[in-house]
Design an enzyme around this catalytic site. Structure first.
Site, PDB file in Angstrom:
ATOM      1  N   SER A 157       1.032  -1.100   0.063  1.00 28.40           N
ATOM      2  CA  SER A 157      -0.002  -0.201   0.033  1.00 28.40           C
ATOM      3  C   SER A 157       0.995   1.375  -0.057  1.00 28.40           C
ATOM      4  CB  SER A 157      -0.851   0.024   1.261  1.00 28.40           C
ATOM      5  OG  SER A 157      -1.354   1.032   1.617  1.00 28.40           O
ATOM      6  N   TYR A 170      -2.292  -0.775  10.348  1.00 28.59           N
ATOM      7  CA  TYR A 170      -2.589  -1.098   8.689  1.00 28.59           C
ATOM      8  C   TYR A 170      -1.042  -0.484   8.136  1.00 28.59           C
ATOM      9  CZ  TYR A 170      -4.192  -0.976   3.961  1.00 28.59           C
ATOM     10  OH  TYR A 170      -4.016  -1.256   2.612  1.00 28.59           O
TER      11      TYR A 170
HETATM   12  P1  NAP Z   1     -11.298  -5.961   0.616  1.00 27.97           P
HETATM   13  O1  NAP Z   1     -12.461  -5.579  -0.648  1.00 27.97           O
HETATM   14  O2  NAP Z   1     -11.793  -5.548   2.189  1.00 27.97           O
HETATM   15  O3  NAP Z   1     -11.036  -7.488   0.258  1.00 27.97           O
HETATM   16  C1  NAP Z   1     -10.244  -8.134   1.291  1.00 27.97           C
HETATM   17  C2  NAP Z   1     -10.442  -9.397   1.205  1.00 27.97           C
HETATM   18  O4  NAP Z   1      -9.583 -10.462   2.323  1.00 27.97           O
HETATM   19  C3  NAP Z   1     -11.964 -10.146   1.378  1.00 27.97           C
HETATM   20  O5  NAP Z   1     -12.135 -11.071   0.468  1.00 27.97           O
HETATM   21  C4  NAP Z   1     -11.780 -10.516   2.832  1.00 27.97           C
HETATM   22  O6  NAP Z   1     -12.845 -11.579   3.055  1.00 27.97           O
HETATM   23  C5  NAP Z   1     -10.439 -10.818   3.122  1.00 27.97           C
HETATM   24  N1  NAP Z   1     -10.010 -11.218   4.409  1.00 27.97           N
HETATM   25  C6  NAP Z   1     -10.220 -10.259   5.110  1.00 27.97           C
HETATM   26  N2  NAP Z   1      -9.768 -10.723   6.375  1.00 27.97           N
HETATM   27  C7  NAP Z   1      -9.506 -11.912   6.176  1.00 27.97           C
HETATM   28  C8  NAP Z   1      -9.248 -12.999   7.298  1.00 27.97           C
HETATM   29  N3  NAP Z   1      -8.962 -12.837   8.272  1.00 27.97           N
HETATM   30  N4  NAP Z   1      -9.085 -14.272   6.749  1.00 27.97           N
HETATM   31  C9  NAP Z   1      -9.280 -14.754   5.254  1.00 27.97           C
HETATM   32  N5  NAP Z   1      -9.683 -13.528   4.357  1.00 27.97           N
HETATM   33  C10 NAP Z   1      -9.585 -12.437   4.896  1.00 27.97           C
HETATM   34  O7  NAP Z   1      -9.963  -5.046   0.218  1.00 27.97           O
HETATM   35  P2  NAP Z   1      -9.364  -4.905  -1.236  1.00 27.97           P
HETATM   36  O8  NAP Z   1      -9.244  -3.534  -1.303  1.00 27.97           O
HETATM   37  O9  NAP Z   1      -9.774  -5.622  -2.265  1.00 27.97           O
HETATM   38  O10 NAP Z   1      -7.779  -5.122  -0.599  1.00 27.97           O
HETATM   39  C11 NAP Z   1      -7.075  -6.177  -1.081  1.00 27.97           C
HETATM   40  C12 NAP Z   1      -5.726  -5.913  -0.823  1.00 27.97           C
HETATM   41  O11 NAP Z   1      -5.076  -4.530  -1.613  1.00 27.97           O
HETATM   42  C13 NAP Z   1      -5.156  -5.710   0.683  1.00 27.97           C
HETATM   43  O12 NAP Z   1      -3.828  -6.277   0.906  1.00 27.97           O
HETATM   44  C14 NAP Z   1      -5.108  -4.061   0.847  1.00 27.97           C
HETATM   45  O13 NAP Z   1      -4.411  -3.670   1.994  1.00 27.97           O
HETATM   46  C15 NAP Z   1      -4.517  -3.712  -0.578  1.00 27.97           C
HETATM   47  N6  NAP Z   1      -4.905  -2.409  -1.000  1.00 27.97           N
HETATM   48  C16 NAP Z   1      -6.025  -2.128  -1.390  1.00 27.97           C
HETATM   49  C17 NAP Z   1      -6.141  -0.728  -1.686  1.00 27.97           C
HETATM   50  C18 NAP Z   1      -7.620  -0.282  -2.432  1.00 27.97           C
HETATM   51  O14 NAP Z   1      -7.788   1.098  -2.573  1.00 27.97           O
HETATM   52  N7  NAP Z   1      -8.547  -1.010  -2.375  1.00 27.97           N
HETATM   53  C19 NAP Z   1      -5.202   0.148  -1.907  1.00 27.97           C
HETATM   54  C20 NAP Z   1      -3.910  -0.274  -1.352  1.00 27.97           C
HETATM   55  C21 NAP Z   1      -3.638  -1.278  -0.939  1.00 27.97           C
HETATM   56  P3  NAP Z   1     -14.342 -11.046   3.325  1.00 27.97           P
HETATM   57  O15 NAP Z   1     -14.901 -10.892   1.834  1.00 27.97           O
HETATM   58  O16 NAP Z   1     -14.718 -12.364   3.969  1.00 27.97           O
HETATM   59  O17 NAP Z   1     -14.285 -10.126   4.165  1.00 27.97           O
END
Ligand code: NAP
Length: 251
Positions: A157, A170
């Protein structure tokens, strides 16, 4: 500028014959990555905590004509070393090799000043975002070593590269993720066919982004499916020389 060569486009079957494990595959970026990997021919192992979401991705992969995926239910907040070693043992009975490991699952934790961050939330954030990635990597290394050209991608991130107020555990977990990537890349460089990189998605329209920025109109940012070239490139043999790098999916 992203790191993908300007004229690179995934061809049909780009990831054919590859098996790729995706954590957090039920939603957001992990879901889009699983669908994209399957679209280009990979067998995908869908790891996540909400089985109904994993089943929906499973159905979508079959509907788009992909190879039948596998569902790996696991709550990474509660899964420890022994369970992950057991999972690797089970997988090694049915899989000759693992070609890719996308560490994608993360939680936001407390978006508060450090002075108000709860210790319990801090520990949970470190467990899901860092400790689980370490333990899962360790468990999967023997299967990854069996692949001719395996790729491990840690999801970072912007706040894992420069700290920012109120991003708490985080942000610190994402610095640790970068450290994990660097140490592993340095250990494996020259002695293994496994490459290791980190990828910062940038701002993406997912549940996590919408939670972190509740006042932002959701369509300010691209949907995950629009960005998948970076993820597919890092899992394809086209990136076999990319190793030990902290990469960005968006400019
Ligand atoms: P998201 O929509 O919240 O999806 C996260 C996924 O991780 C979901 O499928 C969630 O499962 C799963 N997860 C969370 N806790 C878990 C656990 N304890 N055990 C197993 N699975 C778990 O997030 P996202 O935005 O797609 O983020 C994906 C990655 O990109 C992350 O590493 C995040 O830090 C990174 N990131 C995202 C952004 C952004 O703008 N979106 C920016 C920078 C970095 P559930 O569906 O069951 O909740």
């Amino acid at each position: 500028m992203t790191f993908i060569p300007k004229d690179w486009r995934p061809r049909d079957g780009e990831l054919g014959d590859k098996c790729i494990l995706v954590t957090g595959a039920g939603d957001g970026i992990g879901r889009a990555a699983a669908l994209a990997f399957a679209k280009y021919g990979a067998e995908v192992l869908l790891l996540g905590r909400t089985e109904a979401k994993l089943e929906a991705v499973y159905d979508e992969i079959l509907a788009q004509g992909g190879t039948r995926p596998a569902i790996v239910p696991a709550d990474l907040a509660k899964t420890g070393h022994d369970e992950l070693q057991a999972l690797a043992g089970e997988l090694s009975h049915s899989l000759p090799k693992l070609d890719g490991l996308l560490h994608n699952a993360s939680i936001l934790g407390d978006r508060k000043p450090l002075a108000q961050t709860s210790a319990a939330k801090w520990h949970e954030t470190m467990q899901v975002n860092v400790n689980a990635a370490f333990m899962l990597t360790q468990a999967m290394l023997p299967l990854l070593e069996q692949a001719p050209s395996a790729s491990i991608v840690f999801t970072s991130s912007g706040v894992g590269r420069r700290g920012r107020a109120y991003w708490g555990g985080y942000a610190v977990s994402k610095f640790a993720t970068e450290g994990l990537m660097q140490v592993l890349a340095d250990e494996l460089g020259g002695i293994s066919a496994i490459r290791v990189n980190s990828l910062n998605p940038g701002a993406v329209n997912t549940a996590m982004r919408r939670t972190a920025y509740p006042a932002e109109p959701p369509h300010t940012n691209p949907d995950p499916s629009e960005l998948m070239a970076s993820w597919v490139f890092l899992m394809s043999d086209s990136s076999s020389q990319v190793h030990g790098q902290a990469l960005n999916a968006q400019d």
